[in-house]
Write a protein that holds these residues in place. Sequence first.
Motif, PDB file in Angstrom:
ATOM      1  N   LEU A  83     -35.996  21.396 -10.283  1.00 23.33           N
ATOM      2  CA  LEU A  83     -34.855  20.718  -9.406  1.00 23.33           C
ATOM      3  C   LEU A  83     -35.405  19.582  -8.330  1.00 23.33           C
ATOM      4  O   LEU A  83     -35.988  20.715  -7.396  1.00 23.33           O
ATOM      5  N   ARG A  84     -34.685  18.690  -8.673  1.00 20.40           N
ATOM      6  CA  ARG A  84     -35.056  18.106  -7.079  1.00 20.40           C
ATOM      7  C   ARG A  84     -34.309  17.169  -6.437  1.00 20.40           C
ATOM      8  O   ARG A  84     -32.791  17.958  -6.549  1.00 20.40           O
ATOM      9  N   SER A  85     -34.124  17.217  -5.074  1.00 20.95           N
ATOM     10  CA  SER A  85     -33.052  17.032  -3.966  1.00 20.95           C
ATOM     11  C   SER A  85     -32.451  16.087  -4.452  1.00 20.95           C
ATOM     12  O   SER A  85     -33.312  14.437  -4.571  1.00 20.95           O
ATOM     13  N   PRO A  86     -31.742  15.467  -4.709  1.00 20.96           N
ATOM     14  CA  PRO A  86     -30.450  14.141  -4.945  1.00 20.96           C
ATOM     15  C   PRO A  86     -30.713  13.397  -3.180  1.00 20.96           C
ATOM     16  O   PRO A  86     -29.848  12.138  -3.513  1.00 20.96           O
ATOM     17  N   HIS A  87     -30.586  14.271  -2.339  1.00 22.87           N
ATOM     18  CA  HIS A  87     -30.676  13.251  -1.116  1.00 22.87           C
ATOM     19  C   HIS A  87     -32.268  13.290  -0.140  1.00 22.87           C
ATOM     20  O   HIS A  87     -32.882  14.441  -0.310  1.00 22.87           O
ATOM     21  N   PRO A  88     -31.552  12.295   0.761  1.00 20.72           N
ATOM     22  CA  PRO A  88     -32.944  11.592   1.505  1.00 20.72           C
ATOM     23  C   PRO A  88     -33.434  13.125   2.879  1.00 20.72           C
ATOM     24  O   PRO A  88     -34.726  13.634   2.886  1.00 20.72           O
ATOM     25  N   HIS A  89     -32.510  13.692   3.018  1.00 22.16           N
ATOM     26  CA  HIS A  89     -32.379  14.407   4.728  1.00 22.16           C
ATOM     27  C   HIS A  89     -31.563  14.967   4.126  1.00 22.16           C
ATOM     28  O   HIS A  89     -30.044  14.722   4.221  1.00 22.16           O
ATOM     29  N   LEU A 112     -36.464  17.027   2.729  1.00 27.46           N
ATOM     30  CA  LEU A 112     -36.723  15.896   3.601  1.00 27.46           C
ATOM     31  C   LEU A 112     -37.325  14.690   2.376  1.00 27.46           C
ATOM     32  O   LEU A 112     -37.428  13.577   3.175  1.00 27.46           O
ATOM     33  N   PHE A 113     -36.772  14.168   1.306  1.00 28.55           N
ATOM     34  CA  PHE A 113     -36.692  13.103   0.293  1.00 28.55           C
ATOM     35  C   PHE A 113     -36.403  13.177  -0.937  1.00 28.55           C
ATOM     36  O   PHE A 113     -36.537  14.370  -1.246  1.00 28.55           O
ATOM     37  N   HIS A 114     -35.978  12.667  -1.186  1.00 27.51           N
ATOM     38  CA  HIS A 114     -35.046  11.693  -2.724  1.00 27.51           C
ATOM     39  C   HIS A 114     -36.041  12.324  -3.758  1.00 27.51           C
ATOM     40  O   HIS A 114     -36.673  11.895  -3.768  1.00 27.51           O
ATOM     41  N   GLY A 115     -36.215  13.700  -4.242  1.00 30.57           N
ATOM     42  CA  GLY A 115     -37.431  14.146  -5.138  1.00 30.57           C
ATOM     43  C   GLY A 115     -37.836  15.187  -4.933  1.00 30.57           C
ATOM     44  O   GLY A 115     -38.549  16.420  -5.346  1.00 30.57           O
ATOM     45  N   HIS A 116     -37.545  15.782  -3.510  1.00 31.24           N
ATOM     46  CA  HIS A 116     -37.916  16.826  -2.497  1.00 31.24           C
ATOM     47  C   HIS A 116     -37.768  18.390  -3.680  1.00 31.24           C
ATOM     48  O   HIS A 116     -36.457  18.463  -4.333  1.00 31.24           O
ATOM     49  N   PRO A 117     -38.906  18.795  -4.356  1.00 28.99           N
ATOM     50  CA  PRO A 117     -38.506  19.923  -5.101  1.00 28.99           C
ATOM     51  C   PRO A 117     -37.068  21.052  -4.036  1.00 28.99           C
ATOM     52  O   PRO A 117     -38.131  21.472  -2.938  1.00 28.99           O
ATOM     53  N   VAL A 118     -36.366  21.478  -4.650  1.00 28.13           N
ATOM     54  CA  VAL A 118     -35.993  22.571  -3.917  1.00 28.13           C
ATOM     55  C   VAL A 118     -35.823  24.342  -4.826  1.00 28.13           C
ATOM     56  O   VAL A 118     -35.604  25.230  -4.535  1.00 28.13           O
ATOM     57  N   VAL A 138     -44.214  21.771  -1.648  1.00 24.52           N
ATOM     58  CA  VAL A 138     -44.436  22.173  -3.461  1.00 24.52           C
ATOM     59  C   VAL A 138     -42.787  22.351  -3.198  1.00 24.52           C
ATOM     60  O   VAL A 138     -42.233  22.850  -4.631  1.00 24.52           O
ATOM     61  N   MET A 139     -42.262  23.361  -2.222  1.00 23.96           N
ATOM     62  CA  MET A 139     -41.263  23.220  -2.277  1.00 23.96           C
ATOM     63  C   MET A 139     -40.342  23.270  -0.840  1.00 23.96           C
ATOM     64  O   MET A 139     -40.781  23.792   0.009  1.00 23.96           O
ATOM     65  N   ALA A 140     -39.306  22.064  -0.866  1.00 23.69           N
ATOM     66  CA  ALA A 140     -38.359  22.507   0.001  1.00 23.69           C
ATOM     67  C   ALA A 140     -37.979  24.178   0.835  1.00 23.69           C
ATOM     68  O   ALA A 140     -37.564  24.502   0.160  1.00 23.69           O
ATOM     69  N   ARG A 141     -37.871  24.028   2.093  1.00 30.13           N
ATOM     70  CA  ARG A 141     -38.050  25.224   2.913  1.00 30.13           C
ATOM     71  C   ARG A 141     -36.938  24.887   3.415  1.00 30.13           C
ATOM     72  O   ARG A 141     -35.467  25.576   2.887  1.00 30.13           O
ATOM     73  N   GLU A 142     -37.122  24.961   4.752  1.00 33.87           N
ATOM     74  CA  GLU A 142     -35.561  24.774   5.174  1.00 33.87           C
ATOM     75  C   GLU A 142     -34.506  23.496   5.018  1.00 33.87           C
ATOM     76  O   GLU A 142     -32.684  23.227   5.220  1.00 33.87           O
ATOM     77  N   LYS A 143     -35.184  22.606   4.776  1.00 33.99           N
ATOM     78  CA  LYS A 143     -34.858  21.080   4.385  1.00 33.99           C
ATOM     79  C   LYS A 143     -35.182  20.423   3.228  1.00 33.99           C
ATOM     80  O   LYS A 143     -36.573  20.611   2.910  1.00 33.99           O
ATOM     81  N   VAL A 159     -27.041  24.147  -4.877  1.00 29.60           N
ATOM     82  CA  VAL A 159     -27.747  23.957  -3.514  1.00 29.60           C
ATOM     83  C   VAL A 159     -26.854  23.333  -3.066  1.00 29.60           C
ATOM     84  O   VAL A 159     -25.886  22.805  -2.646  1.00 29.60           O
ATOM     85  N   ASP A 160     -26.408  24.479  -1.217  1.00 33.14           N
ATOM     86  CA  ASP A 160     -25.471  24.166  -0.147  1.00 33.14           C
ATOM     87  C   ASP A 160     -25.729  23.252   0.703  1.00 33.14           C
ATOM     88  O   ASP A 160     -27.018  23.646   1.342  1.00 33.14           O
ATOM     89  N   TYR A 161     -26.090  21.980   0.123  1.00 37.48           N
ATOM     90  CA  TYR A 161     -26.615  20.610   1.222  1.00 37.48           C
ATOM     91  C   TYR A 161     -25.355  20.642   2.189  1.00 37.48           C
ATOM     92  O   TYR A 161     -24.847  20.140   2.367  1.00 37.48           O
ATOM     93  N   GLU A 162     -26.057  20.528   3.650  1.00 37.79           N
ATOM     94  CA  GLU A 162     -25.703  19.711   5.019  1.00 37.79           C
ATOM     95  C   GLU A 162     -26.225  17.931   4.657  1.00 37.79           C
ATOM     96  O   GLU A 162     -28.039  17.953   5.359  1.00 37.79           O
ATOM     97  N   VAL A 163     -25.462  17.542   4.708  1.00 32.87           N
ATOM     98  CA  VAL A 163     -26.852  15.813   4.640  1.00 32.87           C
ATOM     99  C   VAL A 163     -26.714  15.196   5.327  1.00 32.87           C
ATOM    100  O   VAL A 163     -25.649  15.777   6.685  1.00 32.87           O
TER     101      VAL A 163
END
Lengths: 290, 750
Positions: free
Chosen positions: B43-49, B105-111, B98-103, B131-135
């Motif tokens: 699963l990858r982040s839909p947000h760049p940040h 950081l890019f669109h497609g970052h594994p979460v 390899v897996m986003a931790r605190e944040k 995933v609860d994101y604070e964009v």
Amino acid sequence: MTDIRYLAPPTLDEAVRAFAAAQGAARILAGGTDLLVQMRNGMVHPGTIIDIKKIPEMTSITEAADGSFWVGAAVSGAVLAEHPRFGKVWPGVLEAINLIGSTQVQGRASAGGNLCHGSPAADSVPAMVAAGAVLTIAGPNGRRTMPVEAFPVGPGRTSLAAGEILVGFTLPARPAGSGDAYLRMIPRTEMDIAVVGVGVSLTMAGGVVTAARVGLGAAAPTVLLVADAAKVLVGSKLDDAALNAAAAACSAACKPIDDKRGTIVYRTKVAAVLLKRAAAIAADRAQGRA
Amino acid sequence: MNAIDNKWIGKRTIRPDGADKVTGRAGYSADHNMPGQIWGRVLRSPHPHAVIRGIDTSKAEALPGVKAVVTAKDIVDFPLDKSVMLGIQDMRWMCRNVMAREKALFHGHPVAAVAAISEEVAEAACKLIEVDYEVLPHVIEIEDAIKPDAPILHDFVRHEGKPSNIATTMVNKLGDVEAGFAQADLIIERSFKTRPVHQGYIEPHACTVSYAADGRVTIWSSSQGQFMVRAMTSLLTGIPQSNIRAIPAEIGGGFGAKTIIYLEPVAVLLAKKSGRPVKMVMSRDEVFRATGPTSGSMSTVKIGVKNDGTIVAAQGTFYLQAGGLPGSPLRGPVGCSFSPYHIENVLSVGYDVVSNRSKVAAYRAPGAPLGAYATECVLDEIAEKLGMDKLELRLKNTAKPGGKTVYGATFGAITFKETVEAIKYHPHYTAPLDKNPSKGVVRGRGVASGFWFNAGGESSAQLNITEDGNVNVTTGHPDVGGSRASIANVTAELLGIDHSRISVLIGDTSSIGFSNLTGGSRVTFASAMVVTQSAEKVIGQLKERAAKIWKIDPEAVIWDNGEARPAGPNAGQFPPLTLKDLAAKANEMGGPIGAGVQLNTTGADPGFATHCVDVEVDVDLGIVRVLRYTAAQDVGRALHPDYVEGQIQGGVVQGIGWALSEEYLYNAKGQLDNASFLDYRMPVCSDVPMIEPIMLEIPNPKHPQGVRGVGEAPIVPPLAAIANAIHDALGKRFYSLPMSPPKVLAVIDG
């Protein structure tokens, strides 16, 4: 995870019935070079696939006694290229169709699919528009025809009504002294998608243009018939003034976008350049010089 | 070893992996399957940040068919305050890549990642993860990321005491650059931009992983180093290296980017949780979106010369995109840009700039091409202003043996001048060029040079004589460019036997000693060295066995043309003993015959290249086509010429793509807009002419066969060579890449 029903009806009537029965959940499969990619990308999830390649009318190429051609919607680019006559009469249409995809894709991809995909950058469409091709469409309410330029209505959208299937193209009889050409701009030499594409069809007598049609692709939400460009060519000897006026008409017809494939400024300029170059090739062909 | 009458070295033998590759039999990453295997998806982040406030995987875990879910909390954490290095990789960044931790950081970052009974179920389960994101606001380009009010990616990054996106500064200095410029008659200073480009390997990242009941892990994957796969997986999962066996598959291209991993530790954790073998295969979209391209850059280069062309000072400032986590290849432009030249005063400064893009990965001579692009374009302009031949300017300033480089090394014997001269006297450079062959078409010729460090490092080899008197050679390096073919040639030459009697294999991490990455243009250099020493040991054993049989002193035996013979008439009269004879008697004469060598190899002198290119510009469409390309390089010794030429040609073609058509395009939402080979425009075959390589075989005195690394130097000059050729054609200079048709037409229309 969902099952897909695959049908390959032997007649158009059966295809139309099955397509209508599926009530929008079906997709038509010709070569599949767009459909299968869309399915793989998760863009479409058809419940039924109706393969039209078993229908003789849709896979045939016929030259009528009057010189007009029928090209079934599912005829592949490779099959059309092997036809002994088609490429001699319509070299520009053939070269446009043969630009779709790679050699492998050519074995499957059809002009019908290219048109139904609704892309403004579809290579075969500007050439078909220039050729004055007329479409035959079949649906639950019977058959109808329309000029090819009326078919696309926006990116990915066509004027097919619910349940209708594109059956094929009729290219008109060719008067003596006719020639056509299609040119596209791509950054690479192969395996690319048109940034701008221009199709030109001319009929000439004594060095003077007696009839002209111009199709313009990838420069607006749909492929366009550029009547203003054709108008200034007719009656001319393709002198610089006429070509410049036609090129300017092509640029004026452009309503492009800035995207990853090209800019508004670039597309507008290139449309003019390609008009001149395609007209020169079409004229050479019309006058038996190429 | 370098004699012209060599039987095998320098010959174009059939490559050991050739038949398997042309018949489709070769096993790549995604070709391995296991009984009971399940499929992993990311699963990858839909947000760049975005800050990741929480991840709820319960719905995904409840979906029938789902066998395991992992998130960053399953991956070993490397806290931000303490750097842990594996080679040049900082594990703080690797664990977060390899897996986003605190944040994110890019669109497609594994979460998160899911393993399920099918790819479809795994994909459906990914959609059920909440995933609860604070964009947060994002930043993509360097010029935006270094603005004072830019969104800051990492609170822990400070530059000049303030929060910043500049993660690292690298300064290399030689002499006094101010004093140097004071002596100059002409100073040219120009700024350049390059775009991030992807390595473009055909084979997507993939792996199959087994986690057995006894806790032993087996990994099948392709990479540029099975030992790197083992070490990184161990660090990120906490499983000791002795419990991990990494088996190298055939590799479908890496070009540097497969010197790090993305999937393996995730697959291991999924396999551990599920108890099932797990297979993961990236899509092309994922490869483009979430694996490392090389850095885009902003550079300024200033060079001062005397009127006679002597360079008196050079200064370079290089801002490189790192992606979401620090670590761009600063050393490339900072160390390489000025190193072909003898310059007393140099100041070279690099800045590592983070922004919301995928983390960069190594790409062929990492960072060096973008630096050489700036330097070699400025030199072209200097030659023009001085009215000097472009190659003469370079010859006037070639680096000298004993000269000190800005990156600290002192040159030994170097062979840059030879590459410039090879172009200068080549029929390509001396042929007249019709600069205006037809209306609307102009042509131009450009030259440029380049430098790469090259590398030695750890390598292991084992050479065994089979019971029937043939040979198996095993090394620890994935073969990305024909290294097995080269090793086969070396082994056949040293043992004096037919090439067909030798099998060259790549060992897994449990069957051969530690061998460092296939990278840095080091593998043929290093593995030929350990194989040579192994072969020498085996020949020593063979001579001892013959001596024992003949009951003479081992010193009185020679090994010649595949046979042991008495050294001379005084040694005795005995019929020769072949490898087969000695293998047949091996057990009665002391046991199996074989030897291995493990070394930290040294002596990999740097590589230099000089290129010449002719281009044609369609002035109405802005299209640039490469008509002719000649690349001269000191290759030391071409053990197998096909694969040396292939390296040069491949590097040039990648450089052509970088110069003319390739770029990462982000949209306003911070998403990569061209994550496919259709819109990420690498050159296709018909876009490039046959590249003519000039292999200068000047043996490296520090290597038994004279080998010098060749893989990276060829990608360094093309960017500038093509820019200079376009200038020659149009009389206009370009300061940003790619020189794509819309940009070229805009400059023509001025």
